[in-house]
Design an enzyme around this catalytic site. Sequence first.
Site, mmCIF file in Angstrom:
data_model
loop_
_atom_site.group_PDB
_atom_site.id
_atom_site.type_symbol
_atom_site.label_atom_id
_atom_site.label_comp_id
_atom_site.label_asym_id
_atom_site.label_seq_id
_atom_site.Cartn_x
_atom_site.Cartn_y
_atom_site.Cartn_z
ATOM 1 N N GLU A 197 0.826 -1.200 0.000
ATOM 2 C CA GLU A 197 0.000 0.000 0.000
ATOM 3 C C GLU A 197 0.862 1.251 0.000
ATOM 4 O O GLU A 197 2.094 1.181 0.084
ATOM 5 C CB GLU A 197 -0.919 0.000 1.228
ATOM 6 C CG GLU A 197 -0.177 0.002 2.555
ATOM 7 C CD GLU A 197 -1.091 -0.216 3.753
ATOM 8 O OE1 GLU A 197 -2.313 -0.383 3.564
ATOM 9 O OE2 GLU A 197 -0.587 -0.223 4.885
ATOM 10 N N ARG B 116 -1.624 -7.708 13.547
ATOM 11 C CA ARG B 116 -1.315 -6.747 14.606
ATOM 12 C C ARG B 116 -0.202 -7.270 15.504
ATOM 13 O O ARG B 116 -0.241 -8.415 15.954
ATOM 14 C CB ARG B 116 -2.554 -6.484 15.477
ATOM 15 C CG ARG B 116 -3.678 -5.765 14.782
ATOM 16 C CD ARG B 116 -4.754 -5.335 15.801
ATOM 17 N NE ARG B 116 -6.017 -5.175 15.103
ATOM 18 C CZ ARG B 116 -6.973 -6.098 15.066
ATOM 19 N NH1 ARG B 116 -6.806 -7.223 15.717
ATOM 20 N NH2 ARG B 116 -8.074 -5.884 14.394
#
Length: 321
Positions: A119, A197
């Site tokens: 990204e 995470r």
Amino acid sequence: MKPYPLQFKPEMKERVWGGRALEQFGLELPDGSIGEGWMIGDHPNGTTKVMNGELAGLGLDEVRERFGAELFGSKGFSEKSGRFPLLIKLLDCNDDLSVQVHPSDDYAGLPAGELGKTEMWYILDAKPGAKIVYGLKPGTDEAAFQASIEEDRIMDTLQEVTVEAGDSFYIPAGTVHALGAGVLVAEIQQNSDTTYRLYDYKRPGLDGKLRELHVEDSLNVTDYEGKSATRMKTDLQAHNEWLRLASSPYFITDKGRVEGRWSLQTSADSFVILIACEGTGALTWDEGSLEVKPGDCFLLPASLGGYALEGSFTVLRSMVP
């Protein structure tokens, strides 16, 4: 059907770190802390619907199934999933995001049908002193990183960067990262919703429970060298010219400053995505025109051909290579 620029109704996502800042773009937000506006999406977790023109009411998935390469171009599909290859978001970071990392396409632990996630971020606005986490400190290998997690001192191994509007960050899969409180971001990414995470500040999620961490997967996919992650200031000296912000196997993103009229062209290979950053104007083509204001996102079909940007505004342009 004659091709025309498509606008979509965003899908809003409540996040523990979100706020209400996306309202400044004239977007309708549901109640709650809205962290993500999925502006152009073709994913099981969020599919946007066309708001304008002949295709109004159709989801991006339905447009893909009906018109295929005619609108998206010969390269406009994910070879792995068959879906639209990119996901376009606006992010409101009212609080710190979790420290996280994304896998690449070839990671064995990916959910079935899911892509990896490379990204980029473009900082639309930032409060004074706002920071992001961007990669590991030099010399941090897997053993040192794992030890920092086990000893609850992960922040000691992370690079923090102060940001301001106009900063651009390329975040290839494997880059440890986290947006900090006080930033508003345009995100261009592979069409994926997989996040691992590492650390979440021991805060409860929206359900009042601690959110799940994915330490083993994170350690497996982290790029400990981080050499392909790049960042840049994007001040533009000239108008009606493109500045390359990111070039990856999945997307190319440029920034331009429109002054007056800028005539442009799509190609048969790829759709074009435009994200308006600041200023106002119009997007015109042979059959019509659309107003352009900050936060607007447009999907231009590969078959559109000639179009023009008119007015005074900055814009991001993304395509598949």
